[in-house]
Scaffold this motif. Sequence first.
Motif, PDB file in Angstrom:
ATOM      1  N   LEU A  97       0.879  -1.167   0.000  1.00  0.00           N
ATOM      2  CA  LEU A  97       0.000   0.000   0.000  1.00  0.00           C
ATOM      3  C   LEU A  97       0.913   1.213   0.000  1.00  0.00           C
ATOM      4  O   LEU A  97       1.839   1.293   0.816  1.00  0.00           O
ATOM      5  CB  LEU A  97      -0.860   0.024   1.273  1.00  0.00           C
ATOM      6  N   ILE A  98       0.684   2.136  -0.931  1.00  0.00           N
ATOM      7  CA  ILE A  98       1.517   3.331  -1.011  1.00  0.00           C
ATOM      8  C   ILE A  98       0.653   4.567  -0.772  1.00  0.00           C
ATOM      9  O   ILE A  98      -0.389   4.750  -1.414  1.00  0.00           O
ATOM     10  CB  ILE A  98       2.214   3.427  -2.383  1.00  0.00           C
ATOM     11  N   CYS A  99       1.097   5.386   0.169  1.00  0.00           N
ATOM     12  CA  CYS A  99       0.338   6.599   0.507  1.00  0.00           C
ATOM     13  C   CYS A  99       0.609   7.676  -0.535  1.00  0.00           C
ATOM     14  O   CYS A  99       1.770   8.016  -0.796  1.00  0.00           O
ATOM     15  CB  CYS A  99       0.728   7.092   1.895  1.00  0.00           C
ATOM     16  N   ALA A 144       3.974   9.117   0.661  1.00  0.00           N
ATOM     17  CA  ALA A 144       4.785   8.131  -0.062  1.00  0.00           C
ATOM     18  C   ALA A 144       5.280   6.982   0.804  1.00  0.00           C
ATOM     19  O   ALA A 144       6.158   6.241   0.397  1.00  0.00           O
ATOM     20  CB  ALA A 144       5.958   8.790  -0.791  1.00  0.00           C
ATOM     21  N   GLY A 158      -1.877  -1.075  -3.770  1.00  0.00           N
ATOM     22  CA  GLY A 158      -2.993  -0.184  -3.470  1.00  0.00           C
ATOM     23  C   GLY A 158      -2.480   1.218  -3.219  1.00  0.00           C
ATOM     24  O   GLY A 158      -1.472   1.395  -2.545  1.00  0.00           O
ATOM     25  N   TYR A 159      -3.153   2.209  -3.786  1.00  0.00           N
ATOM     26  CA  TYR A 159      -2.785   3.603  -3.583  1.00  0.00           C
ATOM     27  C   TYR A 159      -3.887   4.306  -2.815  1.00  0.00           C
ATOM     28  O   TYR A 159      -5.073   4.056  -3.057  1.00  0.00           O
ATOM     29  CB  TYR A 159      -2.559   4.309  -4.923  1.00  0.00           C
ATOM     30  N   GLY A 160      -3.509   5.158  -1.911  1.00  0.00           N
ATOM     31  CA  GLY A 160      -4.513   5.880  -1.142  1.00  0.00           C
ATOM     32  C   GLY A 160      -3.874   6.706  -0.049  1.00  0.00           C
ATOM     33  O   GLY A 160      -2.839   7.315  -0.276  1.00  0.00           O
ATOM     34  N   LEU A 161      -4.510   6.722   1.132  1.00  0.00           N
ATOM     35  CA  LEU A 161      -4.004   7.531   2.234  1.00  0.00           C
ATOM     36  C   LEU A 161      -3.724   6.642   3.444  1.00  0.00           C
ATOM     37  O   LEU A 161      -4.582   5.861   3.853  1.00  0.00           O
ATOM     38  CB  LEU A 161      -5.034   8.596   2.625  1.00  0.00           C
ATOM     39  N   CYS A 162      -2.536   6.793   4.007  1.00  0.00           N
ATOM     40  CA  CYS A 162      -2.204   6.046   5.221  1.00  0.00           C
ATOM     41  C   CYS A 162      -2.979   6.658   6.392  1.00  0.00           C
ATOM     42  O   CYS A 162      -3.489   7.777   6.293  1.00  0.00           O
ATOM     43  CB  CYS A 162      -0.697   6.091   5.476  1.00  0.00           C
ATOM     44  N   LYS A 208      -4.548  10.400   6.487  1.00  0.00           N
ATOM     45  CA  LYS A 208      -6.009  10.496   6.436  1.00  0.00           C
ATOM     46  C   LYS A 208      -6.499  11.401   7.556  1.00  0.00           C
ATOM     47  O   LYS A 208      -7.341  12.275   7.353  1.00  0.00           O
ATOM     48  CB  LYS A 208      -6.632   9.102   6.565  1.00  0.00           C
TER      49      LYS A 208
END
Lengths: 159, 159
Positions: B106-108, B112, B144-148, B152
């Motif tokens: 998972l990458i924020c 990053a 997966g890309y999104g917000l850690c 968040k």
Amino acid sequence: MSENVDSILGDQASVPAAAEFARRCRDVGLADTPQRRVIFAALTSSKDHPSAEVLHGRVKERLPRISLATVYRNLSLFVEKGLVDGVATASSHARFDANPHKHHHLICKSCASVTDVYSAAYDALGVDRLESGGFEVQEIKVTGYGLCPRCKTKETNDA
Amino acid sequence: MSENVDSILGDQASVPAAAEFARRCRDVGLADTPQRRVIFAALTSSKDHPSAEVLHGRVKERLPRISLATVYRNLSLFVEKGLVDGVATASSHARFDANPHKHHHLICKSCASVTDVYSAAYDALGVDRLESGGFEVQEIKVTGYGLCPRCKTKETNDA
DNA sequence: GTACGTGCAAAATATTTGCGTTACC
DNA sequence: GGTAACGCAAATATTTTGCACGTAC
């Protein structure tokens, strides 16, 4: 470079782990050097996914004279030999794509070319399938790594 | 910068496409400039996945005075606004991982950071599921890309 | 008219390489 | 002992930024 490597590695790399690393180096044709042991041990004991520069900082605590060039050189070798995994993050060396249709990518390990690929099975993968522990997953990308047709042919001819 | 944009774009970006681009710019709050039209048109008409530098070369054929900085700036904006897709390839800015267990990342998008994630469902995805047209797929990675969690929280507080 | 966008050039960042020396096997 | 690896420093490559001017809306 006559320091006692076991004491350098300390409890982050026990003697069995050092022997295991030596064996893995032999298997892939790399010399077992103190620098490589410490770099590998530092990476193994890192919970995060450090960049070359961050890792160099950590390794320097144990081998103050190690150069950044050595860290770069060895990380490249480790990735090439399959001892560690390189994670491509955004920005640098990025490639761009304006294809508006849902698709996935194949990246050639040899020439770095990127090919679009369409897969209904992968399109169906849901964000909810990743157990994400508080991480808000907005998008999932599936990427295949391997050899493009051109490089596969070349490799066959070289061998 | 008083050139006729339609003639610059030529047949690679018809008038309807130009209007469509103008609308999409408006939607995301970007001005519709000749440089942006040409960069976007060049990317849309590229079958490969060019880097910023390669794209700059192509764009210069139509706008000889455009700077590389403008290309970098606008590609970043396009990715940020979702008009184009950034493909992270190996090397530069790479992060490293010695976790020997099968896992995904998972990458924020904000900080990053990279987080390991375990998913039996994704582990089960087979290489054969990608219709690869001559490409030899050796390995598949799901990202997966999104917000850690940290970012968040920050984003919520900022808003 | 004002805010945003651009070109230019310089700066910041990241990565690689040549070379003399040292260490591994 | 011969080859591979290292440290150092310089060279490259890549990406970002400050600033003065021009353009979109």
